[in-house]
Design an enzyme around this catalytic site. Structure first.
Site, PDB file in Angstrom:
ATOM      1  CG  ASP A 129      -2.278   0.691   0.904  1.00 63.12           C
ATOM      2  OD1 ASP A 129      -2.218   1.875   0.536  1.00 63.12           O
ATOM      3  OD2 ASP A 129      -3.358   0.093   1.059  1.00 63.12           O
TER       4      ASP A 129
ATOM      5  CG  HIS B  40      -0.948   1.769  -3.256  1.00 62.89           C
ATOM      6  ND1 HIS B  40      -2.214   1.497  -2.765  1.00 62.89           N
ATOM      7  CD2 HIS B  40      -0.603   0.697  -4.006  1.00 62.89           C
ATOM      8  CE1 HIS B  40      -2.607   0.304  -3.195  1.00 62.89           C
ATOM      9  NE2 HIS B  40      -1.635  -0.198  -3.953  1.00 62.89           N
TER      10      HIS B  40
END
Length: 394
Positions: free
Chosen positions: A217, A240
């Site tokens: 993430d 991310h």
């Protein structure tokens, strides 16, 4: 625009102020308190005894974790302590393999209310494979735990630490002041579900530098109440990217201000630098943000503002974000975009982004066709060459 308040002279000040030299420290070796470096024996009680001795020392103290592998269950190292403490790790600390032993604790290793503290070296392996498998299968899983957490800490250095296979976040700061994090490695597979790297909220005066984050993430997740945060020399990917938000989860939220991300490289990430808020009413804000000297390598969304976040279209009754975004600069950002739309500045329908500056941007779509940009309710100015062509309202 006025640059964020945190500067390199301030970093020097922080490092000087929170010098944690342990040359004259009293040593508390966890093995002397019964810890076993076999990776199987539960050493939680021994670590706590060593900590209690160090924390009660009126002289500077060092907790030593020697070479070997030590098994730790959920543990809290509580302060405030009587003097400076260095937590020196030469070995590897591992979590229980059975993720259910954490229950709903929310954390694995917690440093609570520590001041003038240093965490140096070592590998922390949360062994989250079983937890990830549970999440991916759609079963009823526990919420997961953060690997290394600091709550209400002040004057802290974290250096040379490696965190592996965290369940939901490798390293978290909550309500902290004056923290320098340098030369750390936060590593998990790119498909680890919702596993953040470095997470900060309600904290002031934080520096995160010279570090590598590879995770499933956000490489860095910046939450509400973050002020004076400098990220530099970050190698991010997979992951991310660096994300401010999600914000507007609640109506009454503290804002984010004075954030700088500089001299960093993003490789194969879902996003580069992102500001994200729910499409909900909010008292929050994002202001005085500086993204500079960044390299994007095959990044899907190199520059993105998303104020329409509303997964599954539930809980977002107005579809308008109340978060006010202002004074955000993107300067000298270059590289390749994995998507044709290299810049996406989608601001709130009711609160335009203001004071946006694009300067010396060169992003190329890696499929050989020109990259594009998209703007909605974004107001600002352009300086130098902007590629793809800017779409800002002036």
């Amino acid at each position: 625009m006025t640059k964020p308040a945190i500067t390199f002279p301030l970093i020097f000040t922080l490092l000087t102020f929170i010098d944690v030299s342990s040359s004259a420290s009293i040593v508390f070796n966890v093995v002397s308190f019964g810890a076993k470096p076999d990776g199987v024996t539960d050493s939680t009680a021994a670590f706590l005894k060593a900590w209690q001795g160090a924390c009660g020392s009126v002289s500077s103290a060092t907790v030593v974790v020697p070479t070997g592998t030590f098994l730790l269950k959920v543990i809290t190292f509580g302060g405030p302590c009587k003097s400076k403490i260095t937590f020196q790790v030469a070995g590897t600390i591992v979590a229980p393999e059975d993720y259910r032993t954490f229950g709903n604790s929310g954390y694995w290793i917690l440093f609570n209310k520590v001041n003038r503290f240093s965490l140096v070296g070592g590998t922390f392996d949360a062994r989250a494979n079983g937890f990830w498998s549970c999440r991916k299968s759609g079963q009823n899983c526990p919420p997961g735990v953060r690997s290394i957490s600091f709550n209400s800490a002040k004057d802290v250095i974290i250096s040379g630490v490696k965190s592996m296979n965290s369940q939901v976040s490798h390293m978290t700061l909550n309500g902290c002041t004056n923290v320098v994090v340098r030369n750390v490695r936060l590593v998990a597979p790119g498909d680890s579900p919702n596993t953040d790297g470095f997470t900060v909220q309600f904290s002031t005066g934080v520096t995160f530098t010279g570090s590598t984050v590879q995770t499933g993430d956000d490489c860095v997740a910046i939450g509400q109440g973050t002020r004076n945060f400098l990220i530099s020399k970050l190698a991010c990917g997979p992951g991310h990217g660096v994300s401010i938000g999600s914000l507007a989860k609640q109506l009454n939220e503290d804002g984010v201000e004075n954030v700088t991300v500089s001299s960093s490289v993003f490789t194969g990430t879902q996003n580069g630098v992102r500001i994200k808020s729910w499409a909900r009413p909010s008292t929050g804000f994002v202001r005085n943000v500086f993204f500079q000297n960044l390299i994007m390598k095959n990044v899907q969304n190199p520059i993105i503002i998303d104020q329409n976040y509303c997964p599954s279209k539930q809980g977002c009754p107005t579809e308008h974000s109340g978060v006010k975004i202002s004074q955000v600069t993107y300067k000298n950002i270059q590289g390749t975009s994995a998507t044709q739309q290299a810049m996406n500045l989608a601001c709130s329908k009711s609160n335009p982004c203001t004071g946006i500056t694009l300067q010396d941007i060169k992003l190329i779509y890696n499929k050989g066709t020109p990259a594009t940009s998209f703007c909605f309710n974004a107001v600002g100015k352009n300086l130098g060459v902007i590629q793809p062509t800017s779409c800002l309202n002036r």
